[in-house]
Design a protein around this motif. Structure first.
Motif, PDB file in Angstrom:
ATOM      1  N   ALA A  21     -15.569 -29.673   0.079  1.00  0.00           N
ATOM      2  CA  ALA A  21     -15.583 -29.653   1.341  1.00  0.00           C
ATOM      3  C   ALA A  21     -13.774 -29.180   1.962  1.00  0.00           C
ATOM      4  O   ALA A  21     -13.076 -29.379   2.527  1.00  0.00           O
ATOM      5  CB  ALA A  21     -15.603 -30.641   2.227  1.00  0.00           C
ATOM      6  N   ALA A  22     -12.743 -30.755   0.858  1.00  0.00           N
ATOM      7  CA  ALA A  22     -11.138 -30.790   1.537  1.00  0.00           C
ATOM      8  C   ALA A  22     -10.346 -28.975   1.014  1.00  0.00           C
ATOM      9  O   ALA A  22      -9.851 -28.771   1.944  1.00  0.00           O
ATOM     10  CB  ALA A  22     -10.541 -31.990   0.250  1.00  0.00           C
TER      11      ALA A  22
ATOM     12  N   LEU B 282     -11.978 -26.911   4.158  1.00  0.00           N
ATOM     13  CA  LEU B 282     -11.462 -27.177   5.545  1.00  0.00           C
ATOM     14  C   LEU B 282      -9.349 -27.084   5.491  1.00  0.00           C
ATOM     15  O   LEU B 282      -8.731 -26.392   6.365  1.00  0.00           O
ATOM     16  CB  LEU B 282     -11.337 -29.131   5.175  1.00  0.00           C
ATOM     17  N   SER B 283      -9.222 -26.948   4.461  1.00  0.00           N
ATOM     18  CA  SER B 283      -7.415 -27.371   4.272  1.00  0.00           C
ATOM     19  C   SER B 283      -7.653 -25.378   4.614  1.00  0.00           C
ATOM     20  O   SER B 283      -6.487 -24.957   5.781  1.00  0.00           O
ATOM     21  CB  SER B 283      -6.986 -27.122   2.658  1.00  0.00           C
ATOM     22  N   ARG B 284      -8.203 -24.781   3.441  1.00  0.00           N
ATOM     23  CA  ARG B 284      -8.260 -22.844   3.862  1.00  0.00           C
ATOM     24  C   ARG B 284      -8.913 -22.862   5.336  1.00  0.00           C
ATOM     25  O   ARG B 284      -7.942 -21.701   5.693  1.00  0.00           O
ATOM     26  CB  ARG B 284      -9.062 -22.588   3.286  1.00  0.00           C
ATOM     27  N   ALA B 285      -9.886 -23.696   5.990  1.00  0.00           N
ATOM     28  CA  ALA B 285      -9.793 -23.531   7.498  1.00  0.00           C
ATOM     29  C   ALA B 285      -8.701 -23.543   8.309  1.00  0.00           C
ATOM     30  O   ALA B 285      -8.728 -22.372   9.332  1.00  0.00           O
ATOM     31  CB  ALA B 285     -11.237 -23.844   7.570  1.00  0.00           C
ATOM     32  N   SER B 286      -8.243 -24.714   7.904  1.00  0.00           N
ATOM     33  CA  SER B 286      -7.159 -24.632   9.097  1.00  0.00           C
ATOM     34  C   SER B 286      -5.773 -23.929   8.708  1.00  0.00           C
ATOM     35  O   SER B 286      -5.643 -23.346   9.884  1.00  0.00           O
ATOM     36  CB  SER B 286      -7.222 -26.185   8.694  1.00  0.00           C
ATOM     37  N   ARG B 287      -5.659 -23.520   8.038  1.00  0.00           N
ATOM     38  CA  ARG B 287      -4.619 -22.452   7.479  1.00  0.00           C
ATOM     39  C   ARG B 287      -4.842 -21.619   7.965  1.00  0.00           C
ATOM     40  O   ARG B 287      -4.245 -20.175   9.440  1.00  0.00           O
ATOM     41  CB  ARG B 287      -3.645 -22.528   6.097  1.00  0.00           C
TER      42      ARG B 287
ATOM     43  N   ILE C 142     -17.301 -25.323  12.391  1.00  0.00           N
ATOM     44  CA  ILE C 142     -17.625 -23.986  12.712  1.00  0.00           C
ATOM     45  C   ILE C 142     -17.403 -23.601  11.458  1.00  0.00           C
ATOM     46  O   ILE C 142     -18.413 -22.394  10.946  1.00  0.00           O
ATOM     47  CB  ILE C 142     -17.541 -23.856  13.659  1.00  0.00           C
ATOM     48  N   GLN C 143     -15.597 -22.974  11.677  1.00  0.00           N
ATOM     49  CA  GLN C 143     -15.322 -21.852  10.105  1.00  0.00           C
ATOM     50  C   GLN C 143     -16.085 -22.030   8.554  1.00  0.00           C
ATOM     51  O   GLN C 143     -16.216 -21.189   8.109  1.00  0.00           O
ATOM     52  CB  GLN C 143     -14.148 -21.854  10.000  1.00  0.00           C
ATOM     53  N   VAL C 144     -16.225 -23.082   8.801  1.00  0.00           N
ATOM     54  CA  VAL C 144     -16.496 -23.418   7.491  1.00  0.00           C
ATOM     55  C   VAL C 144     -17.880 -23.177   6.949  1.00  0.00           C
ATOM     56  O   VAL C 144     -18.323 -23.126   5.897  1.00  0.00           O
ATOM     57  CB  VAL C 144     -16.285 -25.291   6.654  1.00  0.00           C
ATOM     58  N   GLY C 145     -18.620 -23.903   8.527  1.00  0.00           N
ATOM     59  CA  GLY C 145     -20.021 -23.543   8.259  1.00  0.00           C
ATOM     60  C   GLY C 145     -20.235 -22.277   8.486  1.00  0.00           C
ATOM     61  O   GLY C 145     -20.972 -21.261   7.841  1.00  0.00           O
ATOM     62  N   TRP C 146     -19.419 -21.589   8.862  1.00  0.00           N
ATOM     63  CA  TRP C 146     -19.643 -19.264   8.842  1.00  0.00           C
ATOM     64  C   TRP C 146     -19.428 -19.224   7.365  1.00  0.00           C
ATOM     65  O   TRP C 146     -20.217 -18.062   6.192  1.00  0.00           O
ATOM     66  CB  TRP C 146     -18.065 -19.217   9.785  1.00  0.00           C
TER      67      TRP C 146
ATOM     68  N   ALA D  93     -15.083 -17.493  12.941  1.00  0.00           N
ATOM     69  CA  ALA D  93     -16.628 -17.370  12.772  1.00  0.00           C
ATOM     70  C   ALA D  93     -16.764 -17.103  14.900  1.00  0.00           C
ATOM     71  O   ALA D  93     -15.434 -18.271  15.977  1.00  0.00           O
ATOM     72  CB  ALA D  93     -17.096 -19.347  12.942  1.00  0.00           C
ATOM     73  N   PRO D  94     -17.519 -16.608  15.514  1.00  0.00           N
ATOM     74  CA  PRO D  94     -17.246 -16.326  17.084  1.00  0.00           C
ATOM     75  C   PRO D  94     -18.193 -17.347  17.424  1.00  0.00           C
ATOM     76  O   PRO D  94     -17.314 -17.336  18.559  1.00  0.00           O
ATOM     77  CB  PRO D  94     -18.839 -16.186  16.905  1.00  0.00           C
ATOM     78  N   GLU D  95     -18.462 -18.543  17.129  1.00  0.00           N
ATOM     79  CA  GLU D  95     -18.749 -20.091  17.907  1.00  0.00           C
ATOM     80  C   GLU D  95     -17.544 -20.601  18.104  1.00  0.00           C
ATOM     81  O   GLU D  95     -16.570 -21.391  18.969  1.00  0.00           O
ATOM     82  CB  GLU D  95     -19.909 -20.566  16.776  1.00  0.00           C
TER      83      GLU D  95
END
Length: 135
Positions: free
Chosen positions: A23-24, A27-32, A67-71, A114-116
C-alpha cells in the motif's frame, strides 16, 4: 521528498478492507501520478512541504489517491505494463481488444486517471484551487 497524500491506514479506512502489503508503494506512486497528470496544472496554497493548506484539498487529494489505487486494483495493473503491446487477447469465451495503432503502456487503463478521481477533483471550489492551461 515526494509528497504522499494518503497513508495505508487511510486507504484501509476508505476501502473498508485491509490495506494491501504494498500500500505505501502504491499510494506513493498514485500521489506522483496525480501530481504529474493533474496537479501540475493547478495553483493552490501549500505549506513548506508542498502539501495543500486548504483542508478540502488535503481531503480531496487523499481520496483521489485512494480512488486511483482502487482503480489500479480493478484494472489489475498499476504501471501499464500488463496492457502494453497487445491488440487483442482471447481467454476462453472472453475476448479483449484495443486499437493496435496504440499499444504503448500509456494507452493502458492503468495510466489513466481514475474517472471517479477526476470527477472528485473537478468539483473542488475555485477559491482554493485554480486550473491552469499548460502546454
Amino acid at each position: 521528498m515526494a509528497r504522499v497524500y494518503a497513508t495505508p491506514d487511510q486507504l484501509a479506512a476508505y476501502t473498508g478492507q485491509p490495506a494491501p502489503a504494498d500500500a505505501a508503494r502504491l499510494l506513493s506512486r498514485a500521489s506522483r501520478f496525480l501530481d504529474e497528470r493533474v496537479l501540475k496544472a493547478c495553483l493552490y496554497a501549500t505549506d513548506d512541504d508542498g502539501m495543500p493548506t486548504a483542508p478540502e484539498l488535503r481531503d480531496a487529494f487523499r481520496e483521489a489517491v485512494c480512488i486511483q489505487v482502487g482503480w489500479w486494483d480493478e484494472v489489475g495493473d498499476s504501471t501499464g505494463a500488463a496492457g502494453a503491446g497487445w491488440g487483442s487477447v482471447t481467454l476462453g469465451p472472453v475476448t479483449l481488444g484495443r486499437s493496435v495503432t496504440d499499444v504503448s503502456p500509456d494507452a493502458s487503463p492503468a495510466r489513466m486517471l481514475a474517472p471517479e478521481a477526476w470527477d472528485l477533483l473537478r468539483t473542488l471550489p475555485p477559491d482554493v484551487i485554480r486550473w491552469e492551461v499548460i502546454w
